[in-house]
Design a protein around this motif. Sequence first.
Motif, PDB file in Angstrom:
ATOM      1  N   ARG A   6      36.366  18.817   2.943  1.00 36.26           N
ATOM      2  CA  ARG A   6      35.112  18.052   2.863  1.00 36.26           C
ATOM      3  C   ARG A   6      35.221  17.019   1.750  1.00 36.26           C
ATOM      4  O   ARG A   6      35.695  17.320   0.655  1.00 36.26           O
ATOM      5  N   LEU A   7      34.764  15.817   2.053  1.00 34.70           N
ATOM      6  CA  LEU A   7      34.778  14.716   1.096  1.00 34.70           C
ATOM      7  C   LEU A   7      33.371  14.138   1.019  1.00 34.70           C
ATOM      8  O   LEU A   7      32.725  13.916   2.049  1.00 34.70           O
ATOM      9  N   TRP A   8      32.894  13.907  -0.200  1.00 39.10           N
ATOM     10  CA  TRP A   8      31.545  13.372  -0.430  1.00 39.10           C
ATOM     11  C   TRP A   8      31.676  11.933  -0.885  1.00 39.10           C
ATOM     12  O   TRP A   8      32.405  11.633  -1.832  1.00 39.10           O
ATOM     13  N   VAL A  29      42.201  12.483   3.851  1.00 36.31           N
ATOM     14  CA  VAL A  29      41.484  11.600   2.926  1.00 36.31           C
ATOM     15  C   VAL A  29      41.313  10.219   3.550  1.00 36.31           C
ATOM     16  O   VAL A  29      40.204   9.666   3.567  1.00 36.31           O
ATOM     17  N   PHE A  30      42.392   9.649   4.078  1.00 39.25           N
ATOM     18  CA  PHE A  30      42.305   8.311   4.676  1.00 39.25           C
ATOM     19  C   PHE A  30      41.369   8.297   5.882  1.00 39.25           C
ATOM     20  O   PHE A  30      40.582   7.361   6.050  1.00 39.25           O
ATOM     21  N   ASP A  31      41.433   9.329   6.722  1.00 38.05           N
ATOM     22  CA  ASP A  31      40.535   9.400   7.880  1.00 38.05           C
ATOM     23  C   ASP A  31      39.076   9.525   7.436  1.00 38.05           C
ATOM     24  O   ASP A  31      38.184   8.917   8.032  1.00 38.05           O
ATOM     25  N   ASN A  50      43.138   3.826  -8.502  1.00 43.63           N
ATOM     26  CA  ASN A  50      42.446   4.735  -7.587  1.00 43.63           C
ATOM     27  C   ASN A  50      43.340   5.901  -7.176  1.00 43.63           C
ATOM     28  O   ASN A  50      42.890   7.047  -7.152  1.00 43.63           O
ATOM     29  N   ILE A  51      44.576   5.603  -6.886  1.00 46.98           N
ATOM     30  CA  ILE A  51      45.523   6.644  -6.478  1.00 46.98           C
ATOM     31  C   ILE A  51      45.712   7.656  -7.608  1.00 46.98           C
ATOM     32  O   ILE A  51      45.612   8.868  -7.393  1.00 46.98           O
ATOM     33  N   ASN A  52      45.959   7.154  -8.808  1.00 46.48           N
ATOM     34  CA  ASN A  52      46.192   8.044  -9.946  1.00 46.48           C
ATOM     35  C   ASN A  52      44.951   8.873 -10.279  1.00 46.48           C
ATOM     36  O   ASN A  52      45.054  10.071 -10.557  1.00 46.48           O
ATOM     37  N   GLU A  53      43.790   8.239 -10.248  1.00 36.80           N
ATOM     38  CA  GLU A  53      42.550   8.948 -10.547  1.00 36.80           C
ATOM     39  C   GLU A  53      42.267  10.030  -9.501  1.00 36.80           C
ATOM     40  O   GLU A  53      41.864  11.142  -9.836  1.00 36.80           O
ATOM     41  N   PHE A  54      42.495   9.705  -8.226  1.00 38.58           N
ATOM     42  CA  PHE A  54      42.223  10.677  -7.173  1.00 38.58           C
ATOM     43  C   PHE A  54      43.204  11.849  -7.257  1.00 38.58           C
ATOM     44  O   PHE A  54      42.821  12.997  -7.021  1.00 38.58           O
ATOM     45  N   LYS A  55      44.439  11.579  -7.591  1.00 37.61           N
ATOM     46  CA  LYS A  55      45.418  12.662  -7.755  1.00 37.61           C
ATOM     47  C   LYS A  55      45.025  13.586  -8.900  1.00 37.61           C
ATOM     48  O   LYS A  55      45.179  14.800  -8.795  1.00 37.61           O
ATOM     49  N   ARG A  56      44.563  13.009 -10.011  1.00 37.88           N
ATOM     50  CA  ARG A  56      44.208  13.797 -11.196  1.00 37.88           C
ATOM     51  C   ARG A  56      42.897  14.559 -11.052  1.00 37.88           C
ATOM     52  O   ARG A  56      42.788  15.712 -11.438  1.00 37.88           O
ATOM     53  N   ARG A  57      41.873  13.887 -10.526  1.00 37.46           N
ATOM     54  CA  ARG A  57      40.522  14.439 -10.579  1.00 37.46           C
ATOM     55  C   ARG A  57      39.878  14.701  -9.216  1.00 37.46           C
ATOM     56  O   ARG A  57      38.730  15.117  -9.150  1.00 37.46           O
ATOM     57  N   ASP A  58      40.593  14.384  -8.129  1.00 40.55           N
ATOM     58  CA  ASP A  58      40.025  14.491  -6.776  1.00 40.55           C
ATOM     59  C   ASP A  58      38.766  13.649  -6.628  1.00 40.55           C
ATOM     60  O   ASP A  58      37.837  13.995  -5.890  1.00 40.55           O
ATOM     61  N   SER A 105      33.512  16.073   6.995  1.00 39.18           N
ATOM     62  CA  SER A 105      34.270  17.317   7.149  1.00 39.18           C
ATOM     63  C   SER A 105      35.409  17.104   8.134  1.00 39.18           C
ATOM     64  O   SER A 105      35.291  16.311   9.072  1.00 39.18           O
ATOM     65  N   ASP A 106      36.492  17.833   7.914  1.00 37.44           N
ATOM     66  CA  ASP A 106      37.647  17.761   8.810  1.00 37.44           C
ATOM     67  C   ASP A 106      38.244  19.157   8.892  1.00 37.44           C
ATOM     68  O   ASP A 106      38.658  19.717   7.877  1.00 37.44           O
ATOM     69  N   ILE A 107      38.291  19.711  10.091  1.00 36.08           N
ATOM     70  CA  ILE A 107      38.822  21.066  10.262  1.00 36.08           C
ATOM     71  C   ILE A 107      40.218  21.055  10.882  1.00 36.08           C
ATOM     72  O   ILE A 107      40.783  22.115  11.117  1.00 36.08           O
ATOM     73  N   ALA A 108      40.776  19.876  11.125  1.00 34.91           N
ATOM     74  CA  ALA A 108      42.101  19.777  11.744  1.00 34.91           C
ATOM     75  C   ALA A 108      43.154  20.439  10.856  1.00 34.91           C
ATOM     76  O   ALA A 108      43.202  20.197   9.655  1.00 34.91           O
ATOM     77  N   GLU A 109      43.963  21.260  11.451  1.00 35.54           N
ATOM     78  CA  GLU A 109      45.013  21.944  10.709  1.00 35.54           C
ATOM     79  C   GLU A 109      46.348  21.217  10.782  1.00 35.54           C
ATOM     80  O   GLU A 109      47.265  21.533  10.028  1.00 35.54           O
ATOM     81  N   ASP A 110      46.465  20.252  11.681  1.00 33.39           N
ATOM     82  CA  ASP A 110      47.727  19.549  11.858  1.00 33.39           C
ATOM     83  C   ASP A 110      47.871  18.307  10.973  1.00 33.39           C
ATOM     84  O   ASP A 110      48.903  17.652  10.980  1.00 33.39           O
TER      85      ASP A 110
END
Length: 89
Positions: A3-5, A33-35, A55-63, A21-26
């Motif tokens: 889940r992403l807010w 995240v991109f979807d 943005n990439i670094n911040e998202f990796k560190r803090r989600d 929300s995304d329940i895909a397991e594949d």
Amino acid sequence: MFRLWAKAFKNSKVLNDIIISDIAEDKNRTRKVFDAVDEVCYEFDLSRPVWLDKNINEFKRRDKTRFDQDNFIDSLEFDYLEIQMIEED
């Protein structure tokens, strides 16, 4: 479950928010995240943001990261879009 807010802010107030929300397991985390960001942009009628190194670094560190006018080609009606991972498989 994944889940992403996403929240759009103007003058420190939330104008709009959505939880994707995304329940895909594949799919891997990056694809989910991109979807999710694509779905947010569709719902908020925005162009896709450009992911800068900050943005990439911040998202990796803090989600969590913020996209402001520098990340979009079109002009924004708000100050920034914030995305935050709230649940991950």
